[in-house]
Design a protein around this motif. Sequence first.
Motif, PDB file in Angstrom:
ATOM      1  N   VAL A  36     -54.045  -4.699   0.335  1.00 28.79           N
ATOM      2  CA  VAL A  36     -55.259  -5.269   0.692  1.00 28.79           C
ATOM      3  C   VAL A  36     -56.421  -4.413   0.195  1.00 28.79           C
ATOM      4  CG1 VAL A  36     -56.824  -6.106   2.874  1.00 28.79           C
ATOM      5  CG2 VAL A  36     -54.237  -6.487   2.743  1.00 28.79           C
ATOM      6  N   ILE A  37     -57.493  -5.043  -0.375  1.00 27.57           N
ATOM      7  CA  ILE A  37     -58.473  -3.909  -0.855  1.00 27.57           C
ATOM      8  C   ILE A  37     -59.657  -4.177   0.288  1.00 27.57           C
ATOM      9  CG2 ILE A  37     -59.916  -3.414  -2.652  1.00 27.57           C
ATOM     10  CD1 ILE A  37     -57.120  -3.400  -3.578  1.00 27.57           C
ATOM     11  N   GLY A  38     -59.643  -3.317   1.182  1.00 29.66           N
ATOM     12  CA  GLY A  38     -60.819  -3.219   2.173  1.00 29.66           C
ATOM     13  C   GLY A  38     -61.731  -2.461   1.618  1.00 29.66           C
ATOM     14  N   VAL A  39     -62.905  -2.572   2.382  1.00 29.49           N
ATOM     15  CA  VAL A  39     -64.218  -1.861   1.948  1.00 29.49           C
ATOM     16  C   VAL A  39     -64.448  -0.827   3.139  1.00 29.49           C
ATOM     17  CG1 VAL A  39     -66.790  -2.286   1.829  1.00 29.49           C
ATOM     18  CG2 VAL A  39     -65.246  -3.990   0.919  1.00 29.49           C
ATOM     19  N   ASP A  40     -65.217   0.379   2.559  1.00 33.33           N
ATOM     20  CA  ASP A  40     -65.355   1.583   3.248  1.00 33.33           C
ATOM     21  C   ASP A  40     -66.769   1.395   3.727  1.00 33.33           C
ATOM     22  OD1 ASP A  40     -66.192   3.884   4.588  1.00 33.33           O
ATOM     23  OD2 ASP A  40     -65.213   5.013   3.004  1.00 33.33           O
ATOM     24  N   PRO A  41     -67.165   0.961   5.003  1.00 31.27           N
ATOM     25  CA  PRO A  41     -68.797   0.705   5.395  1.00 31.27           C
ATOM     26  C   PRO A  41     -69.662   1.803   5.048  1.00 31.27           C
ATOM     27  CG  PRO A  41     -67.317   0.631   7.237  1.00 31.27           C
ATOM     28  CD  PRO A  41     -66.226   0.854   6.031  1.00 31.27           C
ATOM     29  N   ALA A  42     -69.035   3.190   5.188  1.00 33.36           N
ATOM     30  CA  ALA A  42     -69.890   4.241   4.950  1.00 33.36           C
ATOM     31  C   ALA A  42     -70.214   4.394   3.500  1.00 33.36           C
ATOM     32  CB  ALA A  42     -68.908   5.613   5.293  1.00 33.36           C
ATOM     33  N   LEU A  57     -69.335  -6.683  -6.303  1.00 31.36           N
ATOM     34  CA  LEU A  57     -69.130  -6.571  -7.860  1.00 31.36           C
ATOM     35  C   LEU A  57     -68.401  -5.326  -8.003  1.00 31.36           C
ATOM     36  CD1 LEU A  57     -72.439  -7.185  -9.270  1.00 31.36           C
ATOM     37  CD2 LEU A  57     -70.632  -8.797  -9.291  1.00 31.36           C
ATOM     38  N   GLY A  58     -68.504  -4.388  -7.249  1.00 31.83           N
ATOM     39  CA  GLY A  58     -67.663  -2.990  -7.367  1.00 31.83           C
ATOM     40  C   GLY A  58     -66.232  -3.138  -6.867  1.00 31.83           C
ATOM     41  N   ILE A  59     -66.130  -4.057  -5.890  1.00 33.53           N
ATOM     42  CA  ILE A  59     -64.655  -4.283  -5.091  1.00 33.53           C
ATOM     43  C   ILE A  59     -63.854  -5.179  -6.366  1.00 33.53           C
ATOM     44  CG2 ILE A  59     -63.234  -5.835  -3.520  1.00 33.53           C
ATOM     45  CD1 ILE A  59     -64.522  -2.978  -2.451  1.00 33.53           C
ATOM     46  N   GLY A  60     -64.739  -6.055  -6.840  1.00 35.98           N
ATOM     47  CA  GLY A  60     -64.151  -7.057  -7.997  1.00 35.98           C
ATOM     48  C   GLY A  60     -63.652  -5.990  -9.218  1.00 35.98           C
ATOM     49  N   ALA A  61     -64.480  -5.181  -9.610  1.00 36.31           N
ATOM     50  CA  ALA A  61     -64.239  -4.212 -10.663  1.00 36.31           C
ATOM     51  C   ALA A  61     -63.337  -3.524 -10.306  1.00 36.31           C
ATOM     52  CB  ALA A  61     -65.439  -3.346 -10.983  1.00 36.31           C
ATOM     53  N   PRO A  81     -57.226 -14.144  -2.617  1.00 38.80           N
ATOM     54  CA  PRO A  81     -58.121 -14.024  -1.887  1.00 38.80           C
ATOM     55  C   PRO A  81     -58.141 -12.791  -0.917  1.00 38.80           C
ATOM     56  CG  PRO A  81     -57.657 -16.402  -2.055  1.00 38.80           C
ATOM     57  CD  PRO A  81     -56.611 -15.543  -2.466  1.00 38.80           C
ATOM     58  N   GLY A  82     -58.887 -12.304  -0.407  1.00 34.20           N
ATOM     59  CA  GLY A  82     -59.134 -11.261   0.594  1.00 34.20           C
ATOM     60  C   GLY A  82     -60.132 -10.056   0.294  1.00 34.20           C
ATOM     61  N   PRO A  83     -60.124  -9.475  -0.922  1.00 30.52           N
ATOM     62  CA  PRO A  83     -59.152  -9.790  -1.996  1.00 30.52           C
ATOM     63  C   PRO A  83     -57.765  -8.900  -1.701  1.00 30.52           C
ATOM     64  CG  PRO A  83     -60.816  -8.090  -2.776  1.00 30.52           C
ATOM     65  CD  PRO A  83     -61.230  -8.626  -1.139  1.00 30.52           C
ATOM     66  N   VAL A 234     -66.766 -11.394  -5.706  1.00 33.92           N
ATOM     67  CA  VAL A 234     -65.442 -10.513  -6.357  1.00 33.92           C
ATOM     68  C   VAL A 234     -65.052 -10.785  -7.717  1.00 33.92           C
ATOM     69  CG1 VAL A 234     -62.957  -9.649  -5.824  1.00 33.92           C
ATOM     70  CG2 VAL A 234     -64.903  -9.956  -3.965  1.00 33.92           C
ATOM     71  N   ALA A 235     -64.999 -12.268  -7.785  1.00 35.45           N
ATOM     72  CA  ALA A 235     -64.689 -13.003  -9.181  1.00 35.45           C
ATOM     73  C   ALA A 235     -65.714 -12.373 -10.359  1.00 35.45           C
ATOM     74  CB  ALA A 235     -64.588 -14.277  -9.015  1.00 35.45           C
ATOM     75  N   ALA A 236     -66.947 -12.395 -10.035  1.00 35.52           N
ATOM     76  CA  ALA A 236     -67.918 -11.935 -10.712  1.00 35.52           C
ATOM     77  C   ALA A 236     -67.765 -10.389 -11.058  1.00 35.52           C
ATOM     78  CB  ALA A 236     -69.343 -12.058 -10.350  1.00 35.52           C
ATOM     79  N   GLY A 237     -67.308  -9.381 -10.156  1.00 39.42           N
ATOM     80  CA  GLY A 237     -67.037  -8.167 -10.517  1.00 39.42           C
ATOM     81  C   GLY A 237     -65.887  -8.068 -11.478  1.00 39.42           C
ATOM     82  N   ARG A 238     -64.969  -8.833 -11.202  1.00 37.00           N
ATOM     83  CA  ARG A 238     -63.808  -8.807 -12.357  1.00 37.00           C
ATOM     84  C   ARG A 238     -64.182  -9.153 -13.772  1.00 37.00           C
ATOM     85  NH1 ARG A 238     -58.763 -12.306 -10.070  1.00 37.00           N
ATOM     86  NH2 ARG A 238     -58.295 -11.685 -12.293  1.00 37.00           N
TER      87      ARG A 238
END
Length: 297
Positions: A36-42, A57-61, A81-83, A234-238
């Motif tokens: 699971v690709i999570g996000v670090d809020p910090a 975009l960064g997560i997608g990349a 999805p999730g991603p 996310v798709a756009a970041g990819r």
Amino acid sequence: MTWVEQLRANEVICRRAPSAHNTQPWRPEYHADEIVIGVDPARSLPDSDPTGRDLALGIGAFVETCLIVAADLGLAVGAAPGPRLVPAAQRYATPFAIADVEARRVARGPYEPGYVDDAVIADLGPGIVHVASRELVADLEVADRWLFGTPAVAVELRDWLRLDPRHPRYHLDGLTDRALALSRFEARFLSAALRAYPITRRLGLAALLAASGRDLLRYDGSVLVLLADGDDRVAAGRRLLRTWLALARHGLAVHPLSQLIDCPTTAERLAERVGGQPLAVFRVGRPLAEPVRSARR
Ligand SMILES: Cc1cc2nc3c(=O)[nH]c(=O)nc-3n(C[C@H](O)[C@H](O)[C@H](O)COP(=O)(O)O)c2cc1C
């Protein structure tokens, strides 16, 4: 080793993915049969990126980079999805390999004059619009003034700058003087000016710093704009990562200029100019000097 363990063992390569201010906001969580690709809020930029556009975009990349690494390792992995990264029936079909991921880097110094070939742009597929760099000279100045003149945005940038090699996070994250192609003098000036912010702001720092970027687009060069195609950032970041790697295969480097879409005035003008909603905007060309390898945690 399972596919998850193999990819985890190669996380250091996946982390070569690009991210705004080099925040590296991804937080992969490894499970038995999925990642699971999570996000670090910090590691988000609430003031410069309030809509979370660059974050997604960064997560997608990062997702695309993981898929390329997995494919090169011979692993059948896909994105969900999730991603999330999940098992797939076959390897991800990509023309790119780990060597492309390792070689990719943003180049912020001067470029050789010349426009990107129409054939190269056509190969990138729909939703990428070409603008001659000179057409954006005035707007970049407006956007830079807005950036340095908006306290929360300028302070957020300051927090991710590493302008002195003695900075404790110089080799970990953020933007170094070398990555920004600043001379020692320019780095010291910017550092001192931002340290004294917002006093310097009242003294016209914004205008001064904006003026320093004035020549960036004053040559016969290309700027490419990636347009939104639906709401999936996310798709756009990819797509953005694939675009940058495809350009790199032609020996072309990129230099994002996100302030053009962060600043409301220039964002509106750019949208009108390109006839769509810009998600990313970047200068493209052959750099005159070898760009530096950016820091990673
Ligand atoms: C969505 C996104 C927006 C970015 N915006 C900018 C920008 O406005 N200006 C800039 O100089 N670099 C920008 N970058 C590039 C990052 O700063 C760069 O990826 C990061 O510092 C790591 O360096 P590298 O790509 O050379 O590995 C952006 C990158 C991404 C993914």
